[in-house]
Design an enzyme around this catalytic site. Structure first.
Site, PDB file in Angstrom:
ATOM      1  N   ILE A  56       0.832  -1.198   0.000  1.00 23.55           N
ATOM      2  CA  ILE A  56       0.000   0.000   0.000  1.00 23.55           C
ATOM      3  C   ILE A  56       0.867   1.247   0.000  1.00 23.55           C
ATOM      4  CG2 ILE A  56      -1.814   1.260   1.222  1.00 23.55           C
ATOM      5  CD1 ILE A  56      -2.505  -1.448   2.581  1.00 23.55           C
ATOM      6  N   GLY A  96       8.830   3.918   1.644  1.00 23.47           N
ATOM      7  CA  GLY A  96       8.053   3.361   2.748  1.00 23.47           C
ATOM      8  C   GLY A  96       6.558   3.342   2.523  1.00 23.47           C
ATOM      9  N   SER A  97       5.821   2.853   3.491  1.00 27.15           N
ATOM     10  CA  SER A  97       4.366   2.846   3.501  1.00 27.15           C
ATOM     11  C   SER A  97       3.853   1.704   4.349  1.00 27.15           C
ATOM     12  CB  SER A  97       3.768   2.802   2.103  1.00 27.15           C
ATOM     13  OG  SER A  97       2.433   3.234   2.169  1.00 27.15           O
ATOM     14  N   ARG A  98       3.103   0.759   3.741  1.00 29.89           N
ATOM     15  CA  ARG A  98       2.439  -0.260   4.549  1.00 29.89           C
ATOM     16  C   ARG A  98       2.269  -1.554   3.758  1.00 29.89           C
ATOM     17  NH1 ARG A  98      -3.391   0.790   7.487  1.00 29.89           N
ATOM     18  NH2 ARG A  98      -4.257  -1.300   7.247  1.00 29.89           N
TER      19      ARG A  98
END
Length: 218
Positions: free
Chosen positions: A155, A185-187
């Site tokens: 995500i 980055g993120s999820r």
């Protein structure tokens, strides 16, 4: 440790841009304190960009009864949800938030055949927003073997706006094989069967390839 191929263009363009900027400072001010300040700031910027694309060397112990972490980061969600994109059933969702300081490589949590792989364009809500799993730019990949199937969702967030994923339907993947990269980055979400034995807790920091997210019942 080495640098990931996905960062080559960004690192090179940053280096060229900063070099050009420092030449302009030199021609304008000569060997002045301003030039040394510009060089120092440029070094910090280049170092920061480069660290986003680091790939650590990690010794991995493969185990078909373990679901390993596909990313570095912090566990921000462990809950039962209804997964309506592929399984159409209830699943346990484990979400890992990747900060800009984390390694941004993603790995396959289990070995298996890729049954489903799809990219979704979308919004760029902050990664911890509840709707980011279904409304943000994301990819969905499902791995399946004789024991279980696992859905992995990359995500994008407010900063990360470029997701790279390698699996294609029909590919055979090994546990710990690189499946992609989220720039800056993120999820990452894992959608797991309800009967797995979860091994992590909320706010726990996890290490890709090392941390066991869940164990498969025998």
């Amino acid at each position: 440790m080495h640098l990931h191929k996905e960062g080559t263009k960004i690192m090179l363009s940053t280096l060229l841009g900063l070099t050009a900027l420092n030449f302009l400072v030199y021609y304008a001010f000569g060997l002045s304190i301003g030039l040394w300040i510009a060089l120092g700031i440029s070094f910090i910027i280049q170092l920061a960009v480069t660290q986003f694309f680091r790939v650590p060397h990690r010794k991995v112990v493969l185990d078909e009864n373990h679901i390993i972490s596909p990313a570095d980061g912090k566990v921000v969600v462990i809950e039962e949800v209804f997964e309506d994109e592929y399984f159409q059933e209830k699943r346990i969702q484990v979400s890992i938030f990747m900060s800009p300081l984390n390694v941004h490589v993603n790995w396959a949590p289990i070995s298996g055949i890729v049954k489903y792989a799809k990219y979704h364009a979308g919004k760029f809500l902050v990664a911890w927003h509840p709707k980011s799993s279904t409304e943000n730019e994301r990819t969905t990949v499902v791995y399946e073997n004789s024991k279980l199937s696992v859905l992995v969702r990359q995500i994008a967030g407010a900063v990360a706006r470029r997701i790279i994923y390698y699996p294609r339907e029909g590919d055979q993947y090994k546990q710990a094989q690189q499946m992609g990269f989220i720039k800056f980055g993120s999820r990452v979400d894992l959608l797991l069967p309800l009967d797995v034995d979860i091994q992590v807790e909320i706010d726990q920091k996890v290490t890709g390839l090392k941390t066991i997210i869940a164990k498969i019942p025998e």
